[in-house]
Design a protein around this motif. Structure first.
Motif, PDB file in Angstrom:
ATOM      1  N   ILE A 120      -2.059   1.424  49.795  1.00 11.77           N
ATOM      2  CA  ILE A 120      -1.137   2.306  49.069  1.00 11.77           C
ATOM      3  C   ILE A 120      -0.366   3.182  50.045  1.00 11.77           C
ATOM      4  O   ILE A 120       0.861   3.279  49.963  1.00 11.77           O
ATOM      5  CB  ILE A 120      -1.898   3.166  48.027  1.00 11.77           C
ATOM      6  CG1 ILE A 120      -2.522   2.279  46.951  1.00 11.77           C
ATOM      7  CG2 ILE A 120      -0.985   4.224  47.424  1.00 11.77           C
ATOM      8  CD1 ILE A 120      -1.548   1.487  46.098  1.00 11.77           C
ATOM      9  N   ALA A 121      -1.044   3.807  50.989  1.00 15.14           N
ATOM     10  CA  ALA A 121      -0.352   4.665  51.967  1.00 15.14           C
ATOM     11  C   ALA A 121       0.675   3.857  52.750  1.00 15.14           C
ATOM     12  O   ALA A 121       1.800   4.313  52.977  1.00 15.14           O
ATOM     13  CB  ALA A 121      -1.360   5.302  52.920  1.00 15.14           C
TER      14      ALA A 121
ATOM     15  N   LEU B 213       6.315   2.335  54.034  1.00 15.74           N
ATOM     16  CA  LEU B 213       7.185   1.262  54.526  1.00 15.74           C
ATOM     17  C   LEU B 213       8.553   1.250  53.862  1.00 15.74           C
ATOM     18  O   LEU B 213       9.506   0.773  54.444  1.00 15.74           O
ATOM     19  CB  LEU B 213       6.527  -0.105  54.323  1.00 15.74           C
ATOM     20  CG  LEU B 213       5.571  -0.556  55.387  1.00 15.74           C
ATOM     21  CD1 LEU B 213       4.993  -1.920  55.030  1.00 15.74           C
ATOM     22  CD2 LEU B 213       6.241  -0.627  56.744  1.00 15.74           C
ATOM     23  N   GLN B 214       8.657   1.676  52.641  1.00 14.47           N
ATOM     24  CA  GLN B 214       9.895   1.681  51.851  1.00 14.47           C
ATOM     25  C   GLN B 214      10.246   0.311  51.275  1.00 14.47           C
ATOM     26  O   GLN B 214      10.733   0.216  50.189  1.00 14.47           O
ATOM     27  CB  GLN B 214      11.090   2.238  52.641  1.00 14.47           C
ATOM     28  CG  GLN B 214      10.924   3.683  53.067  1.00 14.47           C
ATOM     29  CD  GLN B 214      10.767   4.617  51.873  1.00 14.47           C
ATOM     30  OE1 GLN B 214      11.486   4.509  50.906  1.00 14.47           O
ATOM     31  NE2 GLN B 214       9.804   5.514  51.935  1.00 14.47           N
TER      32      GLN B 214
ATOM     33  N   ASP C 289       8.359  -4.697  57.185  1.00 18.64           N
ATOM     34  CA  ASP C 289       7.281  -5.473  57.797  1.00 18.64           C
ATOM     35  C   ASP C 289       6.988  -6.664  56.894  1.00 18.64           C
ATOM     36  O   ASP C 289       6.224  -6.557  55.941  1.00 18.64           O
ATOM     37  CB  ASP C 289       6.030  -4.607  57.982  1.00 18.64           C
ATOM     38  CG  ASP C 289       4.891  -5.352  58.667  1.00 18.64           C
ATOM     39  OD1 ASP C 289       5.005  -6.577  58.902  1.00 18.64           O
ATOM     40  OD2 ASP C 289       3.874  -4.715  58.965  1.00 18.64           O
ATOM     41  N   ARG C 290       7.590  -7.781  57.198  1.00 17.05           N
ATOM     42  CA  ARG C 290       7.443  -8.977  56.354  1.00 17.05           C
ATOM     43  C   ARG C 290       6.009  -9.499  56.308  1.00 17.05           C
ATOM     44  O   ARG C 290       5.634 -10.216  55.393  1.00 17.05           O
ATOM     45  CB  ARG C 290       8.383 -10.083  56.847  1.00 17.05           C
ATOM     46  CG  ARG C 290       9.827  -9.732  56.660  1.00 17.05           C
ATOM     47  CD  ARG C 290      10.448 -10.669  55.657  1.00 17.05           C
ATOM     48  NE  ARG C 290      11.831 -10.297  55.420  1.00 17.05           N
ATOM     49  CZ  ARG C 290      12.278  -9.902  54.251  1.00 17.05           C
ATOM     50  NH1 ARG C 290      11.485  -9.819  53.231  1.00 17.05           N
ATOM     51  NH2 ARG C 290      13.534  -9.584  54.092  1.00 17.05           N
ATOM     52  N   ASN C 291       5.186  -9.163  57.307  1.00 16.48           N
ATOM     53  CA  ASN C 291       3.801  -9.636  57.336  1.00 16.48           C
ATOM     54  C   ASN C 291       2.880  -8.820  56.447  1.00 16.48           C
ATOM     55  O   ASN C 291       1.768  -9.237  56.175  1.00 16.48           O
ATOM     56  CB  ASN C 291       3.264  -9.610  58.775  1.00 16.48           C
ATOM     57  CG  ASN C 291       3.997 -10.597  59.652  1.00 16.48           C
ATOM     58  OD1 ASN C 291       4.298 -11.703  59.234  1.00 16.48           O
ATOM     59  ND2 ASN C 291       4.296 -10.185  60.872  1.00 16.48           N
ATOM     60  N   PHE C 292       3.329  -7.641  56.008  1.00 11.36           N
ATOM     61  CA  PHE C 292       2.490  -6.789  55.175  1.00 11.36           C
ATOM     62  C   PHE C 292       2.570  -7.245  53.729  1.00 11.36           C
ATOM     63  O   PHE C 292       3.597  -7.096  53.067  1.00 11.36           O
ATOM     64  CB  PHE C 292       2.912  -5.319  55.305  1.00 11.36           C
ATOM     65  CG  PHE C 292       2.046  -4.392  54.492  1.00 11.36           C
ATOM     66  CD1 PHE C 292       0.725  -4.168  54.836  1.00 11.36           C
ATOM     67  CD2 PHE C 292       2.556  -3.754  53.379  1.00 11.36           C
ATOM     68  CE1 PHE C 292      -0.083  -3.330  54.088  1.00 11.36           C
ATOM     69  CE2 PHE C 292       1.761  -2.905  52.621  1.00 11.36           C
ATOM     70  CZ  PHE C 292       0.441  -2.698  52.980  1.00 11.36           C
ATOM     71  N   GLN C 293       1.491  -7.835  53.247  1.00 10.15           N
ATOM     72  CA  GLN C 293       1.385  -8.290  51.867  1.00 10.15           C
ATOM     73  C   GLN C 293       0.037  -7.809  51.330  1.00 10.15           C
ATOM     74  O   GLN C 293      -0.944  -8.537  51.342  1.00 10.15           O
ATOM     75  CB  GLN C 293       1.516  -9.811  51.775  1.00 10.15           C
ATOM     76  CG  GLN C 293       2.880 -10.309  52.178  1.00 10.15           C
ATOM     77  CD  GLN C 293       3.054 -11.804  51.922  1.00 10.15           C
ATOM     78  OE1 GLN C 293       2.150 -12.497  51.484  1.00 10.15           O
ATOM     79  NE2 GLN C 293       4.241 -12.282  52.203  1.00 10.15           N
ATOM     80  N   PRO C 294       0.003  -6.561  50.873  1.00  8.71           N
ATOM     81  CA  PRO C 294      -1.284  -5.973  50.484  1.00  8.71           C
ATOM     82  C   PRO C 294      -1.871  -6.598  49.231  1.00  8.71           C
ATOM     83  O   PRO C 294      -1.161  -7.018  48.324  1.00  8.71           O
ATOM     84  CB  PRO C 294      -0.926  -4.510  50.236  1.00  8.71           C
ATOM     85  CG  PRO C 294       0.496  -4.557  49.795  1.00  8.71           C
ATOM     86  CD  PRO C 294       1.116  -5.659  50.627  1.00  8.71           C
ATOM     87  N   VAL C 295      -3.198  -6.636  49.206  1.00  9.95           N
ATOM     88  CA  VAL C 295      -3.928  -7.031  48.006  1.00  9.95           C
ATOM     89  C   VAL C 295      -4.341  -5.742  47.312  1.00  9.95           C
ATOM     90  O   VAL C 295      -5.015  -4.892  47.891  1.00  9.95           O
ATOM     91  CB  VAL C 295      -5.163  -7.884  48.353  1.00  9.95           C
ATOM     92  CG1 VAL C 295      -6.003  -8.149  47.109  1.00  9.95           C
ATOM     93  CG2 VAL C 295      -4.731  -9.188  49.010  1.00  9.95           C
TER      94      VAL C 295
ATOM     95  N   ASN D 149      10.862   3.336  45.717  1.00 10.88           N
ATOM     96  CA  ASN D 149      11.925   4.151  45.160  1.00 10.88           C
ATOM     97  C   ASN D 149      11.369   5.532  44.841  1.00 10.88           C
ATOM     98  O   ASN D 149      10.226   5.649  44.428  1.00 10.88           O
ATOM     99  CB  ASN D 149      12.434   3.485  43.874  1.00 10.88           C
ATOM    100  CG  ASN D 149      13.893   3.700  43.642  1.00 10.88           C
ATOM    101  OD1 ASN D 149      14.487   4.600  44.204  1.00 10.88           O
ATOM    102  ND2 ASN D 149      14.465   2.871  42.786  1.00 10.88           N
ATOM    103  N   SER D 150      12.157   6.548  45.025  1.00  9.52           N
ATOM    104  CA  SER D 150      11.750   7.894  44.658  1.00  9.52           C
ATOM    105  C   SER D 150      12.508   8.292  43.401  1.00  9.52           C
ATOM    106  O   SER D 150      13.741   8.337  43.405  1.00  9.52           O
ATOM    107  CB  SER D 150      12.046   8.873  45.799  1.00  9.52           C
ATOM    108  OG  SER D 150      11.635  10.156  45.440  1.00  9.52           O
TER     109      SER D 150
END
Length: 144
Positions: free
Chosen positions: A13-14, A19-20, A25-31, A87-88
Motif C-alpha cells: 500500500i505504501a 509510485l503514483q 515502476d513496471r515491475n511493481f505488481q503488488p498482491v 489520484n488525489s
C-alpha cells in the motif's frame, strides 16, 4: 489454494501510494486483498485494498466491472495489480485500478490492516514551537 498474510506484498500500500502509477515502476505488481467492494453507481465500484498492514481506498476501472458482476472479484479476493493510477480526490489517495489478475479467495481477512491515510504515511514529526523571550523583542516604528 490456501492464502496467508505472507501471500500479500509487504508494504504494498505504501509503495503503490508513493509510485503514483505503474509507469513509475513496471515491475511493481503488488498482491493485495480486497477487503470490501461497493457499487457507487454508473457501473463504478469502490474497493478497499489491503497489504495486511494497511488499507487504502480504490476505484475499479469500468472495464473491470464484469469481474464483480460475475462474482470472480469479491470480499477477501487476492489480486495482483498489473496497472494502476494514483489520484488525489478531496485530499485522499484513491488508487484507480486499471488491470488486475484474480489470484483466488482467502477464507478471512489477512492481517490486521489500519487506514494508511490515518498514519500509514511517514509524516514528518511536528516542529517544536519556539517562543522568543519578551526581552528580545524591540519596538520598531516605520520612518514617517
Amino acid at each position: 489454494m490456501s492464502f496467508s498474510e505472507e501471500s500479500l506484498t509487504s508494504n504494498g500500500i505504501a509503495t503503490i501510494v508513493n509510485l503514483q502509477s505503474t509507469s513509475a515502476d513496471r515491475n511493481f505488481q503488488p498482491v493485495l486483498q480486497v477487503l470490501s467492494i461497493k457499487n457507487v453507481g454508473n457501473d463504478r465500484f469502490r474497493v478497499v485494498l489491503s497489504d495486511g498492514s494497511h488499507y487504502v481506498q480504490g476505484m475499479l476501472a469500468t472495464q473491470l466491472k464484469n469481474l464483480v458482476e460475475s462474482g470472480e472479484l469479491m470480499q477477501n479476493t487476492l489480486i495482483k495489480i498489473q496497472d494502476f493510477m494514483n489520484n488525489s480526490i478531496q485530499g485522499r489517495n484513491i488508487i484507480i485500478i486499471l488491470r488486475i489478475e484474480v489470484l483466488g479467495m482467502a477464507d478471512r481477512r489477512l492481517g490486521q490492516p489500519t487506514d494508511f491515510e490515518k498514519g500509514g504515511a511517514a509524516a514528518p514529526p511536528p516542529r517544536p514551537t519556539v517562543t522568543a523571550p519578551m526581552y528580545n523583542r524591540t519596538n520598531t516604528t516605520a520612518p514617517v
